[in-house]
Design a protein around this motif. Structure first.
Motif, short mmCIF file in Angstrom:
data_model
loop_
_atom_site.label_atom_id
_atom_site.label_comp_id
_atom_site.label_asym_id
_atom_site.label_seq_id
_atom_site.Cartn_x
_atom_site.Cartn_y
_atom_site.Cartn_z
N GLU A 124 -1.89 15.44 -11.19
CA GLU A 124 -3.01 16.38 -11.08
C GLU A 124 -3.09 16.94 -9.66
O GLU A 124 -3.34 18.13 -9.46
N CYS A 125 -2.85 16.10 -8.65
CA CYS A 125 -2.86 16.55 -7.25
C CYS A 125 -1.81 17.63 -7.03
O CYS A 125 -2.04 18.60 -6.28
N LYS A 126 -0.67 17.49 -7.67
CA LYS A 126 0.39 18.51 -7.55
C LYS A 126 -0.09 19.84 -8.10
O LYS A 126 0.19 20.90 -7.52
N THR A 127 -0.83 19.81 -9.22
CA THR A 127 -1.33 21.06 -9.78
C THR A 127 -2.38 21.71 -8.88
O THR A 127 -2.64 22.90 -8.97
N MET A 128 -2.98 20.90 -7.99
CA MET A 128 -3.95 21.41 -7.01
C MET A 128 -3.26 21.87 -5.73
O MET A 128 -3.92 22.16 -4.74
N ASN A 129 -1.92 21.85 -5.75
CA ASN A 129 -1.11 22.25 -4.60
C ASN A 129 -1.29 21.35 -3.37
O ASN A 129 -1.16 21.81 -2.24
N MET A 130 -1.60 20.11 -3.60
CA MET A 130 -1.68 19.15 -2.51
C MET A 130 -0.25 18.70 -2.17
O MET A 130 0.56 18.48 -3.06
N GLU A 131 0.05 18.61 -0.89
CA GLU A 131 1.40 18.23 -0.46
C GLU A 131 1.52 16.75 -0.14
O GLU A 131 2.57 16.15 -0.32
N LYS A 132 0.44 16.19 0.38
CA LYS A 132 0.40 14.77 0.73
C LYS A 132 -0.95 14.22 0.31
O LYS A 132 -1.95 14.93 0.36
N VAL A 133 -0.95 12.97 -0.07
CA VAL A 133 -2.19 12.32 -0.50
C VAL A 133 -2.35 11.02 0.27
O VAL A 133 -1.40 10.23 0.39
N LEU A 134 -3.56 10.81 0.78
CA LEU A 134 -3.89 9.57 1.46
C LEU A 134 -4.62 8.65 0.50
O LEU A 134 -5.59 9.06 -0.16
N ILE A 135 -4.15 7.41 0.42
CA ILE A 135 -4.82 6.40 -0.39
C ILE A 135 -5.08 5.21 0.51
O ILE A 135 -4.19 4.76 1.25
N THR A 136 -6.29 4.70 0.44
CA THR A 136 -6.66 3.56 1.27
C THR A 136 -7.09 2.40 0.38
O THR A 136 -7.51 2.59 -0.76
N CYS A 137 -6.98 1.21 0.94
CA CYS A 137 -7.50 0.03 0.24
C CYS A 137 -7.78 -1.07 1.25
O CYS A 137 -7.23 -1.09 2.35
N ASN A 138 -8.66 -1.95 0.85
CA ASN A 138 -8.94 -3.14 1.63
C ASN A 138 -7.66 -3.97 1.72
O ASN A 138 -6.97 -4.15 0.71
N LYS A 139 -7.34 -4.46 2.90
CA LYS A 139 -6.11 -5.24 3.08
C LYS A 139 -6.05 -6.43 2.13
O LYS A 139 -4.97 -6.86 1.73
N GLU A 158 -3.26 0.35 9.74
CA GLU A 158 -4.45 -0.37 9.31
C GLU A 158 -5.55 -0.08 10.32
O GLU A 158 -5.28 -0.02 11.53
N VAL A 159 -6.76 0.14 9.82
CA VAL A 159 -7.89 0.42 10.70
C VAL A 159 -9.03 -0.54 10.39
O VAL A 159 -9.20 -0.97 9.24
N LEU A 160 -9.76 -0.87 11.42
CA LEU A 160 -10.88 -1.80 11.29
C LEU A 160 -12.14 -1.01 10.96
O LEU A 160 -12.49 -0.05 11.65
N GLU A 161 -12.81 -1.41 9.89
CA GLU A 161 -14.08 -0.81 9.48
C GLU A 161 -15.08 -1.94 9.36
O GLU A 161 -15.12 -2.64 8.35
N GLY A 162 -15.87 -2.14 10.42
CA GLY A 162 -16.75 -3.31 10.46
C GLY A 162 -15.89 -4.56 10.52
O GLY A 162 -15.09 -4.73 11.44
N GLU A 163 -16.00 -5.41 9.51
CA GLU A 163 -15.19 -6.62 9.44
C GLU A 163 -14.04 -6.49 8.46
O GLU A 163 -13.28 -7.42 8.26
N ARG A 164 -13.91 -5.33 7.86
CA ARG A 164 -12.90 -5.07 6.85
C ARG A 164 -11.71 -4.33 7.47
O ARG A 164 -11.89 -3.40 8.25
N ILE A 165 -10.52 -4.71 7.07
CA ILE A 165 -9.31 -3.99 7.48
C ILE A 165 -8.90 -3.08 6.33
O ILE A 165 -8.67 -3.55 5.20
N THR A 166 -8.83 -1.78 6.62
CA THR A 166 -8.45 -0.79 5.63
C THR A 166 -7.00 -0.37 5.88
O THR A 166 -6.64 0.00 6.99
N GLN A 167 -6.20 -0.46 4.84
CA GLN A 167 -4.81 0.00 4.92
C GLN A 167 -4.77 1.46 4.48
O GLN A 167 -5.41 1.83 3.50
N ARG A 168 -3.99 2.27 5.21
CA ARG A 168 -3.88 3.71 4.94
C ARG A 168 -2.45 4.02 4.52
O ARG A 168 -1.52 3.86 5.30
N TYR A 169 -2.30 4.49 3.28
CA TYR A 169 -0.99 4.82 2.71
C TYR A 169 -0.92 6.32 2.44
O TYR A 169 -1.88 6.90 1.94
N TRP A 170 0.24 6.91 2.72
CA TRP A 170 0.48 8.31 2.40
C TRP A 170 1.51 8.41 1.29
O TRP A 170 2.50 7.66 1.27
#
Length: 174
Positions: A124-139, A158-170
């Motif tokens: 669906e993202c491809k049909t919206m002409n998105m080239e890259k997509v960022l997906i994050t999740c709690n480590k 990985e970025v710190l958000e309060g006490e949570r570590i968020t992983q950032r995937y492209w």
């Protein structure tokens, strides 16, 4: 895993959407990718918000345009998950939220549905002409990280958000 389809939420699925919400509340789970379903008091207001937030011209203040879908199993028309595609990112989403959020009801987990939901959402993202997509999740959410990696996700940092570590995937869609 049985075949699923991503469909826009409609009144036809109102009872199932409320059951979905109830299952998450009962289990104390995080309702990611549900466009704020956990905070709603009136399902009609939620439907109206989805319509408003689907377009740049009508997106509500503090939100970004997004398309929210139910993941519906074809064999029995059961809502097994929800997924939200944000058309663009604001500063917070760039750091912590990403373009796509999703959840699968506890009773349907570990059956491959999240992987298929994400695959369909990326199409669906491809049909919206998105080239890259960022997906994050709690480590600590190993299942979500695996789902993202299986769909081509590459860990940037990985970025710190309060006490949570968020992983950032492209994920590159080109």
């Amino acid at each position: 895993m049985e075949s699923i389809a991503l469909i826009f939420p409609t009144k036809e699925y109102e009872k199932q959407i409320l059951d979905y919400k109830n299952e998450f509340e009962t289990n104390g789970d995080s309702m990611d990718g549900t466009a704020g379903l956990q905070r709603i008091k009136d399902i009609n207001e939620w439907f109206a918000m989805l319509m408003d937030n689907a377009k740049e011209e009508t997106v509500r203040e503090g939100r970004v345009p997004a398309s929210t879908y139910l993941a519906v199993r074809r064999s029995d028309n059961r809502v097994i998950g929800m997924i939200d595609i944000r058309h663009r990112l604001n500063e917070y989403l760039f750091q912590f939220g990403g373009h796509i959020g999703y959840s699968v009801r506890k009773s349907e987990r570990q059956k491959g549905y999240a992987k298929e939901m994400l695959r369909l959402a990326l199409e669906e993202c491809k049909t919206m002409n998105m080239e890259k997509v960022l997906i994050t999740c709690n480590k600590e959410n190993i299942a979500s990280a695996k789902t993202t990696i299986c769909n081509g996700g590459v860990l940037e940092n990985e970025v710190l958000e309060g006490e949570r570590i968020t992983q950032r995937y492209w994920i590159d869609l080109l």
